[in-house]
Design a protein around this motif. Sequence first.
Motif, PDB file in Angstrom:
ATOM      1  N   TYR A 103     -42.440  31.949   4.402  1.00  0.00           N
ATOM      2  CA  TYR A 103     -42.615  31.623   3.504  1.00  0.00           C
ATOM      3  C   TYR A 103     -44.421  30.447   3.387  1.00  0.00           C
ATOM      4  O   TYR A 103     -44.402  30.190   1.992  1.00  0.00           O
ATOM      5  N   GLU A 104     -44.207  29.364   4.339  1.00  0.00           N
ATOM      6  CA  GLU A 104     -45.319  29.064   3.550  1.00  0.00           C
ATOM      7  C   GLU A 104     -47.013  29.888   3.687  1.00  0.00           C
ATOM      8  O   GLU A 104     -47.868  29.750   3.172  1.00  0.00           O
ATOM      9  N   SER A 105     -46.750  31.400   4.878  1.00  0.00           N
ATOM     10  CA  SER A 105     -47.547  32.706   4.359  1.00  0.00           C
ATOM     11  C   SER A 105     -47.924  33.121   2.685  1.00  0.00           C
ATOM     12  O   SER A 105     -48.972  32.444   1.996  1.00  0.00           O
ATOM     13  N   GLU A 106     -46.467  33.084   2.597  1.00  0.00           N
ATOM     14  CA  GLU A 106     -46.605  32.936   1.167  1.00  0.00           C
ATOM     15  C   GLU A 106     -47.038  32.105   0.163  1.00  0.00           C
ATOM     16  O   GLU A 106     -47.633  32.226  -1.358  1.00  0.00           O
ATOM     17  N   MET A 107     -46.965  31.193   0.014  1.00  0.00           N
ATOM     18  CA  MET A 107     -46.651  29.732  -0.499  1.00  0.00           C
ATOM     19  C   MET A 107     -48.921  30.067  -0.472  1.00  0.00           C
ATOM     20  O   MET A 107     -49.763  29.531  -1.690  1.00  0.00           O
ATOM     21  N   GLU A 108     -49.565  29.723   0.942  1.00  0.00           N
ATOM     22  CA  GLU A 108     -51.045  29.826   0.715  1.00  0.00           C
ATOM     23  C   GLU A 108     -51.458  31.017  -0.207  1.00  0.00           C
ATOM     24  O   GLU A 108     -52.447  30.541  -0.889  1.00  0.00           O
ATOM     25  N   LYS A 109     -50.663  31.779  -0.240  1.00  0.00           N
ATOM     26  CA  LYS A 109     -51.128  33.198  -1.094  1.00  0.00           C
ATOM     27  C   LYS A 109     -50.961  32.979  -2.167  1.00  0.00           C
ATOM     28  O   LYS A 109     -52.436  32.932  -3.054  1.00  0.00           O
ATOM     29  N   ILE A 110     -50.500  32.328  -2.659  1.00  0.00           N
ATOM     30  CA  ILE A 110     -50.011  32.101  -4.065  1.00  0.00           C
ATOM     31  C   ILE A 110     -51.030  30.837  -4.295  1.00  0.00           C
ATOM     32  O   ILE A 110     -52.058  30.992  -5.619  1.00  0.00           O
ATOM     33  N   GLN A 111     -51.482  30.133  -3.888  1.00  0.00           N
ATOM     34  CA  GLN A 111     -52.332  28.734  -4.036  1.00  0.00           C
ATOM     35  C   GLN A 111     -53.517  29.567  -3.915  1.00  0.00           C
ATOM     36  O   GLN A 111     -54.253  29.332  -4.998  1.00  0.00           O
ATOM     37  N   ASN A 112     -54.204  30.870  -3.221  1.00  0.00           N
ATOM     38  CA  ASN A 112     -55.541  30.796  -3.172  1.00  0.00           C
ATOM     39  C   ASN A 112     -55.430  31.971  -5.053  1.00  0.00           C
ATOM     40  O   ASN A 112     -56.669  31.752  -5.826  1.00  0.00           O
ATOM     41  N   VAL A 113     -54.504  32.803  -5.012  1.00  0.00           N
ATOM     42  CA  VAL A 113     -53.786  32.967  -5.969  1.00  0.00           C
ATOM     43  C   VAL A 113     -54.306  32.295  -7.514  1.00  0.00           C
ATOM     44  O   VAL A 113     -55.302  32.367  -8.280  1.00  0.00           O
ATOM     45  N   LYS A 114     -53.126  31.035  -7.520  1.00  0.00           N
ATOM     46  CA  LYS A 114     -54.267  30.301  -8.515  1.00  0.00           C
ATOM     47  C   LYS A 114     -55.411  29.683  -8.361  1.00  0.00           C
ATOM     48  O   LYS A 114     -55.455  29.769  -9.596  1.00  0.00           O
ATOM     49  N   MET A 115     -56.160  29.229  -7.930  1.00  0.00           N
ATOM     50  CA  MET A 115     -57.696  28.897  -7.673  1.00  0.00           C
ATOM     51  C   MET A 115     -58.328  30.003  -7.972  1.00  0.00           C
ATOM     52  O   MET A 115     -59.134  30.196  -9.018  1.00  0.00           O
ATOM     53  N   THR A 116     -58.162  31.145  -7.513  1.00  0.00           N
ATOM     54  CA  THR A 116     -59.482  32.302  -8.470  1.00  0.00           C
ATOM     55  C   THR A 116     -58.607  32.149 -10.107  1.00  0.00           C
ATOM     56  O   THR A 116     -59.587  33.027 -10.696  1.00  0.00           O
ATOM     57  N   LEU A 117     -56.912  32.133 -10.308  1.00  0.00           N
ATOM     58  CA  LEU A 117     -56.961  32.887 -12.178  1.00  0.00           C
ATOM     59  C   LEU A 117     -57.715  31.164 -12.746  1.00  0.00           C
ATOM     60  O   LEU A 117     -58.133  31.302 -13.375  1.00  0.00           O
ATOM     61  N   GLU A 118     -57.142  30.085 -11.900  1.00  0.00           N
ATOM     62  CA  GLU A 118     -57.917  28.921 -12.343  1.00  0.00           C
ATOM     63  C   GLU A 118     -59.499  28.756 -12.756  1.00  0.00           C
ATOM     64  O   GLU A 118     -60.606  28.644 -13.708  1.00  0.00           O
TER      65      GLU A 118
END
Length: 247
Positions: A103-118
């Motif tokens: 889950y922590e790995s998935e959380m990191e991916k989500i944060q990277n995706v959010k950064m890309t989208l922003e």
Amino acid sequence: AQTIAATAATTTNTQQNSNKTAMMNFFGKKKKATESTTASGTSTVKSDPSGTIVQIRQSIANQEKREEHIARKIDEMTAEAKAKMAKKDKRGAIFLMKRKKMYESEMEKIQNVKMTLETQVMNLESAAQNAATMKAMEAGTKTMKKIRQDVGLDKVDDVMDEIREEMDMANEVSTAMGQQVDPIVMDDDELLAELNDLESADLEAELLKPTPSLALPEAPNSRLKVSGASKAEEEELRKLEAEIAGM
């Protein structure tokens, strides 16, 4: 036998040429179909930054919801792992820790995706602002060019000449209106000569008036006697008496 062999060779060449033509047509059509599909896909993309920005922000909101869900899962895995350790169930605790790491790995991916989208949102907003600014600048340039063509240098010169003429005429009108309006129009020299005649007549009348008599004391007939006067003084007195008597 030779004729049969030649006929067989000709038939074989014809079949090979037909196969090559069919393969070329197949790949050519496929390439054209691919190009047309790509072109149609490109043409369907709309350059609407506002709509794209809304879609990206919606995707960011969805990622944030998923991030909150995974954060709750991480907390649950941590609590359950502690409970397993309290019960001396190391195997179960290790399994839960592995799920937590997942889950922590998935959380990191989500944060990277959010950064890309922003980042995309920021770049799109900047590009849209630049495009709007460019359109405004182009519109301003076209408007200025249109005004300059409508006005023209010759028209400006004509208008300035008309303004100067109108100002000169206004000054002339003001000067004319400021002049004194005299109902009796006479020559100043004639009026001055008449004033001089009046002054001369007044002076002549003043001179012709009789002179008033002065009341003077009568002169003594006898000689004045001065006691204690010297001979020189007496001589002066006699001369004075003689002059008075001769008046």
